[in-house]
Structure formats: C-alpha cells, structure tokens
Scaffold this motif. Sequence first.
Motif, PDB file in Angstrom:
ATOM      1  N   ALA A 251       0.696  -1.159   0.249  1.00 20.53           N
ATOM      2  CA  ALA A 251      -0.067  -0.256  -0.144  1.00 20.53           C
ATOM      3  C   ALA A 251       0.891   1.197  -0.073  1.00 20.53           C
ATOM      4  N   SER A 252       1.832   1.311   0.832  1.00 23.54           N
ATOM      5  CA  SER A 252       2.833   2.470   0.977  1.00 23.54           C
ATOM      6  C   SER A 252       3.454   2.575  -0.526  1.00 23.54           C
ATOM      7  N   LEU A 253       3.849   1.749  -1.404  1.00 20.99           N
ATOM      8  CA  LEU A 253       4.442   1.815  -2.695  1.00 20.99           C
ATOM      9  C   LEU A 253       3.659   2.183  -3.494  1.00 20.99           C
ATOM     10  N   LYS A 254       2.112   1.914  -3.436  1.00 20.53           N
ATOM     11  CA  LYS A 254       1.186   2.535  -4.257  1.00 20.53           C
ATOM     12  C   LYS A 254       1.159   3.799  -4.128  1.00 20.53           C
ATOM     13  N   TRP A 255       1.021   4.402  -2.748  1.00 20.55           N
ATOM     14  CA  TRP A 255       1.103   5.736  -2.421  1.00 20.55           C
ATOM     15  C   TRP A 255       2.265   6.548  -3.176  1.00 20.55           C
ATOM     16  N   VAL A 256       3.481   5.889  -3.040  1.00 20.16           N
ATOM     17  CA  VAL A 256       4.568   6.627  -3.640  1.00 20.16           C
ATOM     18  C   VAL A 256       4.469   6.633  -5.214  1.00 20.16           C
ATOM     19  N   ALA A 257       3.891   5.564  -5.760  1.00 22.63           N
ATOM     20  CA  ALA A 257       3.649   5.525  -7.298  1.00 22.63           C
ATOM     21  C   ALA A 257       2.637   6.574  -7.792  1.00 22.63           C
ATOM     22  N   GLU A 258       1.788   6.656  -6.815  1.00 21.02           N
ATOM     23  CA  GLU A 258       0.510   7.595  -7.189  1.00 21.02           C
ATOM     24  C   GLU A 258       1.012   9.065  -7.007  1.00 21.02           C
ATOM     25  N   ARG A 259       1.684   9.305  -5.839  1.00 18.20           N
ATOM     26  CA  ARG A 259       2.109  10.628  -5.665  1.00 18.20           C
ATOM     27  C   ARG A 259       3.164  11.110  -6.563  1.00 18.20           C
ATOM     28  N   SER A 260       4.281  10.434  -6.813  1.00 18.49           N
ATOM     29  CA  SER A 260       5.369  10.727  -7.876  1.00 18.49           C
ATOM     30  C   SER A 260       4.928  10.956  -9.476  1.00 18.49           C
ATOM     31  N   GLY A 261       3.703  10.077  -9.672  1.00 17.39           N
ATOM     32  CA  GLY A 261       3.395  10.362 -10.980  1.00 17.39           C
ATOM     33  C   GLY A 261       4.457   9.761 -12.009  1.00 17.39           C
TER      34      GLY A 261
ATOM     35  N   LEU B  61      -6.714   8.942   8.219  1.00 17.93           N
ATOM     36  CA  LEU B  61      -7.921   9.417   7.935  1.00 17.93           C
ATOM     37  C   LEU B  61      -7.935  10.972   7.667  1.00 17.93           C
ATOM     38  N   LEU B  62      -6.996  11.650   8.557  1.00 15.50           N
ATOM     39  CA  LEU B  62      -6.694  12.987   8.318  1.00 15.50           C
ATOM     40  C   LEU B  62      -6.249  13.300   7.028  1.00 15.50           C
ATOM     41  N   ALA B  63      -5.478  12.669   6.463  1.00 16.23           N
ATOM     42  CA  ALA B  63      -4.768  12.962   5.214  1.00 16.23           C
ATOM     43  C   ALA B  63      -5.840  13.111   4.140  1.00 16.23           C
ATOM     44  N   GLY B  64      -6.697  12.018   4.205  1.00 15.54           N
ATOM     45  CA  GLY B  64      -7.742  11.889   3.144  1.00 15.54           C
ATOM     46  C   GLY B  64      -7.392  11.421   1.928  1.00 15.54           C
ATOM     47  N   LYS B  65      -8.349  11.363   0.878  1.00 18.11           N
ATOM     48  CA  LYS B  65      -8.177  10.795  -0.613  1.00 18.11           C
ATOM     49  C   LYS B  65      -7.194  12.124  -1.355  1.00 18.11           C
ATOM     50  N   ARG B  66      -7.334  13.240  -0.723  1.00 16.63           N
ATOM     51  CA  ARG B  66      -6.337  14.214  -1.706  1.00 16.63           C
ATOM     52  C   ARG B  66      -4.794  13.801  -1.669  1.00 16.63           C
ATOM     53  N   SER B  67      -4.468  13.347  -0.571  1.00 14.79           N
ATOM     54  CA  SER B  67      -3.060  13.007  -0.394  1.00 14.79           C
ATOM     55  C   SER B  67      -2.649  11.916  -1.193  1.00 14.79           C
ATOM     56  N   TRP B  68      -3.390  11.344  -2.073  1.00 17.17           N
ATOM     57  CA  TRP B  68      -2.954  10.026  -3.160  1.00 17.17           C
ATOM     58  C   TRP B  68      -2.975  10.795  -4.478  1.00 17.17           C
TER      59      TRP B  68
END
Length: 409
Positions: free
Chosen positions: A315-325, A380-387
């Motif tokens: 899940a964390s690498l999913k976040w890295v891949a989504e965030r770095s585009g 939860l505080l970060a929300g969907k926008r953080s992805w």
Amino acid sequence: MARRLLALHPMGFVLSALFVNGVAGGFVWPYFPVFLADADLSKSEIGLVLGVSNILVFLVRLPLGRWLDHSHGHRFDLPLIAMLLAFPLLLFLLPKTRSAAGLIVLVLALALARLPFLPLGLARLKKQSDMEKRHFSPLLFVGAHHFFLGALGLLAGAIILALGIGKTFSLLWLIVLLAMTPLLLPAPAGAATSSPPPVPPRLFPNMDEILVLLSFFFFHLVNAPLLPFAELYMKTRTHHPGWIPWIAAIAEMFMVFTALLVSRHTTVPSARLALTAASGALALRMALYGLSPSAEGLLWIACLDGISSGLFWMASLKWVAERSGKDNTFNQMSGYVDLTVMTAGALGIILFGWVDGRIGFSAASKELMGLNILAPLFLLLAGKRSWIARKKGQGPREKALPCDSKGEF
C-alpha cells in the motif's frame, strides 16, 4: 543468443542486490541482539544501539535516493563499488570481534554498509521499466525482496543448527562477495545511455504528504521494535539458536503471500483500507505476545507480522507511485518513506527496549498496544487528496493534477 543473455543482465543486477540484502536480513540482522547481549549489553543498551543505527541511516538515505534517481546505472561507478565492498569487509570482521565497543561500532557500520543494496535494486528496476516503456510494478520488487529474506532466513536457521553461529558467520562474507559480483561490473554496452537523466527536482513534503508519512511513522513506531525483541525473547524460550532467524523468515514468506494476494486488487481505496488492516493485524500480534507465548507460539505469531508488513509495503509503494506520477522523483519519494520508517524504528526500538527492560517482553507488548490507533487516525486526516499526483516539479503549495485512482501498480 548473445542478445538474450544481455537482456537478462538488468534483472540479474536487481536480483543480486536483493539477494545480498536478503543475506543481511536473513542471516546477519537477527543475530545483532544476540551478539550484543553476549557482549554483556543490557536490553535498554541493545535498543539504544539499534536505534542509533537507524538514525545514522536516516542521514544518508534521502541523498542516496536522489543520486540514484539521477545518475546510477549508466556507467562504471567507482565510489559506489567502494561503498558496496564495505559490506563484505565489515562482515568478515564481525565474528572476529569480541569487545562490546568493537561490536557496537561494527553494528553501526554494517547498518550503513547495507543501505545501498535495496534502493539500488529498486532504482535499477524502475530504470529498466522506463527504458522498456512499460508500467512499473513493485510486485516483483516486494515479492523477490521478501522471498529472499524469508528463504534465506529459513536456510540460516538450518545452517546455524548444523555449523554453529561462529562457522556460519565466518563464511558469510565470501557468499556476499560472490553474490554481489553483478553489481561490481559496468553496465553492458546495450544498456548504457549517452547521458544521465536530467537532475530531478528536490522534493519537500507538503501537508498532505506529511499526514500520510505520520501514519507510516506511528505504524513503524510500534512495528519496528517487535522483531528484534521477539528474537531476543526466543532465546529465552529455546536452546536451539537456529530458531531465532525463523521468526523473521516466516514473517517474510507471509509478506510474499500477502503481496501476491493484494497486488491485482490494489486501488487507492483498497490501499488505504490495507494500511488500516495492517494496524489491526499489528495490534492482534501484540495482544498475542502479551500472553507470554512459547517458542512455537512465537513462530505462529510471526505470520501476523508478515500479513501486516505485506499490507503496509504494497500500500505504501502504491502511494509513492501515485504521488510521484511520471516525474523523475520516485526514489526521492520512497526515500521519504524510508526516512519515516527509519526514524520511527529508531525511536520505537529505544522506547520498547526501555519498557522491556523494566517489565519484560510480554508486558511491554500489552503496554504499548494502544499506540496502534494513531496510524489509521493520521491516514484518515490525510484523506483521499493525499494520493493525487503532484505536477512535474511541483512545490509544496502548488495544486496537484488529478490521476486515475483505480489503476493497479
């Protein structure tokens, strides 16, 4: 035929880096607490040494990630080769060192010497995907990484039962040196490029990213100290030293199974759910440790370690891949995750070592179990926008471009 062999070289490079890291994690790291305890260090002192080693790694990881994003893999690199050769050299000295001060220095030095192998394998895999113009998938990296850690950990237990700790560690440096041979060779002519990629922008986390990183921090504040102190606790439950690395080995194999199960179904919503489930599995693991398990029980509980950690890393690498585009910042972003994990690990090991030294392993697990609520709270505080992916070269205050949240890794 020659072209086919040449095509295998990049993957051989990745597998070599992951194999050496697997030897470090499967054979060497589980015995650090044992070596230090045999040198008459207390539990709190062991926690302090392991925590300081994480802090030292903290100082190096982010610059290393940016360097790998920019330059490595295109030419013969003498400074990197010197860094890599330091690991087998220090490993050669480990079984020959008897003093407590010498062991402390070696543990700290080995933590730094091990550092390049994992990001090196990840960087080469990402560069290979870019050269072949295919979608990057971390499944191979997560799967191979933790398969090596698990398989080599199981093998470590069997070999140490047969040969003993001393003889086994006397041979490890040579095995590492042979295994890292592909890393010491220059890239083949067909894989070389005329110029390195452009220098990536220097990233600083914005508020959305900080909240996600705080979630990762609190997960690992609780998770990181459990393995070394469970291994030390195992020493009091059995006279078989080969059982000690089996805790980590079983966990690593379950991490592989977990990664395989979730890889085809990892969207942004499911990744966020997986991070919450990881905290739940970690809380259950600590509750079971609180029941003062037997040696066999410790091995069964290791399954939960694999499940929670497998969910976290996919899940964390999913976040890295989504965030770095598609920006050239993947290793910088993963570097921030690593720094967060290392910092949490350092503080968590110091904290757990202090509590364990006062009330014992099982009681410490029950005492600190409530901290597991903090990781899902910050997520939860970060929300969907953080992805949502950053713009190319985006600074902390700029708006981000939307991206497809349903794509797989």
